[in-house]
Design a protein around this motif. Structure first.
Motif, PDB file in Angstrom:
ATOM      1  N   ARG A  80       0.833  -1.212   0.000  1.00 38.75           N
ATOM      2  CA  ARG A  80       0.000   0.000   0.000  1.00 38.75           C
ATOM      3  C   ARG A  80       0.865   1.258   0.000  1.00 38.75           C
ATOM      4  N   SER A  81       1.952   1.221   0.770  1.00 38.55           N
ATOM      5  CA  SER A  81       2.858   2.364   0.826  1.00 38.55           C
ATOM      6  C   SER A  81       3.469   2.629  -0.549  1.00 38.55           C
ATOM      7  N   ALA A  82       3.914   1.578  -1.201  1.00 33.95           N
ATOM      8  CA  ALA A  82       4.500   1.722  -2.537  1.00 33.95           C
ATOM      9  C   ALA A  82       3.476   2.268  -3.527  1.00 33.95           C
ATOM     10  N   GLN A  83       2.224   1.856  -3.362  1.00 31.63           N
ATOM     11  CA  GLN A  83       1.166   2.372  -4.230  1.00 31.63           C
ATOM     12  C   GLN A  83       0.977   3.879  -4.026  1.00 31.63           C
ATOM     13  N   ARG A  84       1.041   4.333  -2.753  1.00 29.24           N
ATOM     14  CA  ARG A  84       0.910   5.772  -2.498  1.00 29.24           C
ATOM     15  C   ARG A  84       2.048   6.544  -3.171  1.00 29.24           C
ATOM     16  N   ILE A  85       3.257   6.017  -3.039  1.00 27.65           N
ATOM     17  CA  ILE A  85       4.417   6.675  -3.648  1.00 27.65           C
ATOM     18  C   ILE A  85       4.279   6.706  -5.166  1.00 27.65           C
ATOM     19  N   ASN A  86       3.929   5.565  -5.748  1.00 24.45           N
ATOM     20  CA  ASN A  86       3.788   5.474  -7.202  1.00 24.45           C
ATOM     21  C   ASN A  86       2.663   6.369  -7.709  1.00 24.45           C
ATOM     22  N   HIS A  87       1.563   6.409  -6.960  1.00 26.17           N
ATOM     23  CA  HIS A  87       0.433   7.261  -7.344  1.00 26.17           C
ATOM     24  C   HIS A  87       0.842   8.724  -7.366  1.00 26.17           C
ATOM     25  N   LEU A  88       1.613   9.151  -6.372  1.00 20.66           N
ATOM     26  CA  LEU A  88       2.036  10.545  -6.290  1.00 20.66           C
ATOM     27  C   LEU A  88       2.956  10.901  -7.466  1.00 20.66           C
ATOM     28  N   LYS A  89       3.848   9.989  -7.793  1.00 21.50           N
ATOM     29  CA  LYS A  89       4.754  10.249  -8.913  1.00 21.50           C
ATOM     30  C   LYS A  89       3.995  10.368 -10.231  1.00 21.50           C
ATOM     31  N   HIS A  90       2.975   9.538 -10.398  1.00 18.91           N
ATOM     32  CA  HIS A  90       2.179   9.618 -11.621  1.00 18.91           C
ATOM     33  C   HIS A  90       1.247  10.835 -11.604  1.00 18.91           C
ATOM     34  N   GLN A  91       0.685  11.121 -10.442  1.00 16.91           N
ATOM     35  CA  GLN A  91      -0.232  12.256 -10.318  1.00 16.91           C
ATOM     36  C   GLN A  91       0.450  13.562 -10.723  1.00 16.91           C
ATOM     37  N   TYR A  92       1.710  13.717 -10.312  1.00 17.76           N
ATOM     38  CA  TYR A  92       2.444  14.950 -10.619  1.00 17.76           C
ATOM     39  C   TYR A  92       3.286  14.818 -11.893  1.00 17.76           C
ATOM     40  N   ASN A  93       3.169  13.681 -12.557  1.00 16.27           N
ATOM     41  CA  ASN A  93       3.785  13.469 -13.868  1.00 16.27           C
ATOM     42  C   ASN A  93       5.241  13.923 -13.887  1.00 16.27           C
ATOM     43  N   ILE A  94       6.020  13.437 -12.933  1.00 16.02           N
ATOM     44  CA  ILE A  94       7.381  13.943 -12.783  1.00 16.02           C
ATOM     45  C   ILE A  94       8.309  13.477 -13.901  1.00 16.02           C
ATOM     46  N   ALA A  95       7.877  12.471 -14.660  1.00 10.65           N
ATOM     47  CA  ALA A  95       8.701  12.020 -15.788  1.00 10.65           C
ATOM     48  C   ALA A  95       8.683  13.019 -16.937  1.00 10.65           C
ATOM     49  N   GLN A  96       7.677  13.876 -16.950  1.00 11.28           N
ATOM     50  CA  GLN A  96       7.506  14.797 -18.072  1.00 11.28           C
ATOM     51  C   GLN A  96       8.677  15.765 -18.202  1.00 11.28           C
ATOM     52  N   PHE A  97       9.242  16.176 -17.057  1.00 16.60           N
ATOM     53  CA  PHE A  97      10.258  17.221 -17.084  1.00 16.60           C
ATOM     54  C   PHE A  97      11.472  16.831 -17.910  1.00 16.60           C
ATOM     55  N   TYR A  98      12.055  15.672 -17.598  1.00 16.41           N
ATOM     56  CA  TYR A  98      13.317  15.347 -18.247  1.00 16.41           C
ATOM     57  C   TYR A  98      13.137  14.709 -19.619  1.00 16.41           C
ATOM     58  N   MET A  99      11.916  14.776 -20.152  1.00 16.07           N
ATOM     59  CA  MET A  99      11.697  14.347 -21.534  1.00 16.07           C
ATOM     60  C   MET A  99      12.112  15.449 -22.519  1.00 16.07           C
ATOM     61  N   GLN A 100      12.182  16.703 -22.022  1.00 14.01           N
ATOM     62  CA  GLN A 100      12.611  17.789 -22.905  1.00 14.01           C
ATOM     63  C   GLN A 100      14.137  17.805 -22.994  1.00 14.01           C
ATOM     64  N   PRO A 101      14.705  18.270 -24.089  1.00 19.47           N
ATOM     65  CA  PRO A 101      16.167  18.331 -24.221  1.00 19.47           C
ATOM     66  C   PRO A 101      16.774  19.216 -23.122  1.00 19.47           C
ATOM     67  N   LEU A 102      17.926  18.818 -22.637  1.00 22.12           N
ATOM     68  CA  LEU A 102      18.588  19.561 -21.574  1.00 22.12           C
ATOM     69  C   LEU A 102      18.840  21.005 -21.981  1.00 22.12           C
ATOM     70  N   GLU A 103      19.292  21.220 -23.209  1.00 26.72           N
ATOM     71  CA  GLU A 103      19.597  22.575 -23.670  1.00 26.72           C
ATOM     72  C   GLU A 103      18.358  23.471 -23.623  1.00 26.72           C
ATOM     73  N   GLN A 104      17.221  22.899 -23.967  1.00 23.51           N
ATOM     74  CA  GLN A 104      15.970  23.657 -23.924  1.00 23.51           C
ATOM     75  C   GLN A 104      15.586  23.986 -22.488  1.00 23.51           C
ATOM     76  N   ALA A 105      15.813  23.031 -21.583  1.00 27.31           N
ATOM     77  CA  ALA A 105      15.501  23.256 -20.168  1.00 27.31           C
ATOM     78  C   ALA A 105      16.361  24.366 -19.585  1.00 27.31           C
ATOM     79  N   VAL A 106      17.618  24.443 -19.984  1.00 25.19           N
ATOM     80  CA  VAL A 106      18.522  25.480 -19.474  1.00 25.19           C
ATOM     81  C   VAL A 106      18.040  26.862 -19.908  1.00 25.19           C
TER      82      VAL A 106
END
Length: 628
Positions: free
Chosen positions: A386-412
């Motif tokens: 259940r704890s792992a589900q809460r952690i995983n849910h939060l990561k998906h809810q805030y879509n934290i993978a989205q950030f580093y999908m953009q090129p580093l140069e663009q992020a800078v």
């Protein structure tokens, strides 16, 4: 006949050996990769320092500003759920982004979910991003000082700006806001980090700032549950105890947390290493053999029965740093993690120090030890799922993978436009302007242009430079001389005093805590500071001498105003700012020389008020005892 018996005996021996082998194999713990991944996701490490050629017992102080291969491989191999970065890890925009990208890529290579990348960016004295690069604000008590006139305006605006700037750098968790209700003037660790002493005001401001961060996509963290506002011990250096009656706990300490849970959805709540006997008076045997009341971080009654079940918190529970003395003095590293997971924590923060190659193996050993505790039944497998589900849910809810999908140069490029943007700096200055409280003024200011000589006495040289610059920019022709308490010379003080028309003395009380400096790695320098009593004695002596010579005297509290009565009798005016943040800037002058300057919103606001350009409009968010 004899041959048959021999064959029979041989077969029997083989059968016994086979049975023994089977039993032996059954007794060995079977590998459970899934369980190990669950456990790893519940760990959050700091990578503040790392020395590739150091032994485990050496004191490594080399900051991690680029991810070393060994640490990258550790993240790939183990699937650790997150990291927390400190000021030592952060130098400039491109470097911060490169480090955070490298962290996420290491997790991705192992097929793991994106990392929580956390930071303490509260504002005021707890900021980790270099202040010349990002907007830091004057902090929570300054926001509390504006509440009477401006309500939740600056809580919302600061929360939004914090989130925008941190997200632009690749952070996705902010260990803020602090919603402790500071009812103890002697509190060494919270104090100005609190919005004030009124629980309802703290609840409103904390919830609004939290919601503002989360509306931008930044996970916020309410801290420190069940409340750190009435402690006289810093949990970095000891184990505090709060002996409030249950009614006071509910109406003061717990109220901001309950208000946020009822009115919004906090992503995380951070525990406090504090004893609360009225909530849980059960004892444990510490590693030195003594009996000690369980701190909240280790209490199931507090984290599961109260916070999770009674108060209805649905988000992720993270511990405060487990290397703090409030825990480390009583528990060994593995036991601390097992105990807090048994209590109901989702994330164990900084359970072990990773400072050298020898330390890396400790991460795997810790995961294996916790896995044994699950297999033995000491820890619940179902609760881990259940704890792992809460952690995983939060990561998906805030879509934290989205950030580093953009090129580093663009992020800078994007981050450079967002960090300390002019409109952000404007809000920072407005908060400083509106937070300053006039406690007393017997005609000491506005300073007229006829004032020719001003003597400042400041805690250190950088603050001398910032305040001197602000005054000189507003008082043409005035001579501003500043004395640093870090380099005190009594004879020089008295000589400078004779030439002064106005004396302005400023004080920082209490001294910075380890949380403000950065953490337990700073404890040696923290213990070597000049005694606070010595600084206060010097300031009082200067003000007394100035009064005796009929000089105009002004006292400025740069932190909390609890100490102002001590100085008020020797000052014609008293002001409180709640902050002393400043920025370092460098530029080349017309002669090709490097010029270093220090400036800050608070010093600009002070100078504007003292010269009559603006009026102090803040209100004290805490009570001051004028009997002392």
């Amino acid at each position: 006949m004899i041959l048959g018996k021999i064959v029979f005996l041989i077969n029997k021996v083989f059968l016994i050996l086979a049975l023994l082998t089977t039993v032996s194999c059954a007794m060995k713990p079977t590998a459970d990769p899934h369980l190990n991944r669950l456990i790893a996701q519940k760990l959050m490490l700091d990578i503040r320092y790392y020395c590739a050629d150091a032994k485990a017992d050496e004191n490594c102080t080399t900051p991690v500003t680029a991810l070393p291969p060994a640490l990258s491989q550790m993240l790939t191999d183990t699937g650790i759920g997150g990291v927390v970065l400190f000021a030592n890890n952060l130098e400039n925009t491109q470097q911060m982004l490169q480090l955070n990208y490298a962290l996420q890529q290491a997790a991705q290579r192992g097929g793991h979910s994106p990392l929580f990348i956390a930071i303490d960016q509260e504002g005021g004295r707890v900021v980790r991003i270099p202040q010349n690069l990002a907007t830091s604000f004057a902090g929570n008590m300054a926001i509390g000082a504006t509440y009477k006139q401006y309500g939740t305006k600056y809580a919302q605006q600061s929360g939004e700006i914090f989130a925008k700037e941190l997200l632009a750098l690749g952070f996705n968790v902010n260990f803020a806001p602090t919603v402790d209700v500071n009812v103890n003037p002697l509190n060494p660790v919270i104090n100005v980090r609190s919005y004030g002493e009124d629980a309802n005001m703290v609840a409103q401001l904390g919830t609004v700032q939290m919601a503002a961060m989360q509306s931008q996509g930044m996970m916020a963290t309410l801290k420190h549950f069940p409340g750190h506002g009435d402690t006289s011990v810093d949990s970095h250096t000891g184990l505090p105890r709060v002996d409030h009656a249950l009614s006071q706990i509910e109406n003061t300490d717990l109220l901001p947390f309950q208000y946020a849970i009822d009115n919004d959805a906090p992503a995380m709540i951070m525990t406090a290493h504090i004893q609360y006997p009225q909530l849980d008076n059960s004892e444990f045997i510490a590693k030195d053999g003594s009996k000690v009341i369980l701190p909240a971080t280790m209490s199931r009654a507090i984290l599961t029965d109260l916070l999770r079940n009674k108060m209805g918190f649905k988000g992720v529970i993270a511990t405060d740093a487990l290397n703090m003395a409030g825990i480390a003095h009583y528990f060994d590293e593995t036991e601390a993690v097992i105990q807090t997971f048994a209590a109901g924590s989702d994330i164990a923060l900084m359970p072990i120090a990773i400072r050298s190659p020898a330390n890396i193996a400790k991460v795997t050993a810790l995961i294996n030890d916790v896995a044994k505790a699950v297999r033995s039944g000491r820890l619940s497998r179902q609760e881990f799922e259940r704890s792992a589900q809460r952690i995983n849910h939060l990561k998906h809810q805030y879509n934290i993978a989205q950030f580093y999908m953009q090129p580093l140069e663009q992020a800078v490029v994007k981050a450079s436009d967002i960090l300390a943007a002019p409109q952000h700096r404007m809000v920072e200055q407005e908060l400083a302007d509106h937070a300053i409280v006039e406690i007393k003024n017997q005609g000491a200011y506005p300073l007229a242009n006829k004032v020719k000589n001003i003597l400042l006495s400041m805690p250190d040289t950088t603050k001398c430079m910032a305040f001197t610059l602000a005054l000189k920019n507003r008082l043409s022709g005035a001579n501003v001389n500043c004395l640093s308490l870090a380099h005190a010379d009594k004879s020089a003080n008295m000589t400078a005093l004779k030439q002064a028309d106005v004396v302005i003395a400023a004080d920082i009380s209490p001294d910075q805590s380890l949380a403000e400096l950065g953490g337990m790695d700073d404890i040696v320098n923290w213990r070597q500071r000049a005694p606070k009593e010595q600084q206060i004695t010097q300031q009082l002596a200067l003000l007394q001498a100035a009064k005796a010579q009929q000089k105009t005297t002004i006292f400025v509290s740069l932190r909390t105003p609890y100490n102002t009565p001590q100085f008020a009798q020797y000052a014609d005016a008293v002001l409180a700012t709640f902050s002393y943040n400043l920025n370092k800037t460098e530029h080349m002058d017309d002669h090709g020389r490097m010029v270093i300057q220090y400036e800050g919103a608070i010093y600009n606001a002070l100078a504007d008020i003292l010269t009559g350009r603006k009026t102090a409009s803040g209100s004290l968010p805490v009570s001051v005892d004028w009997k002392n």
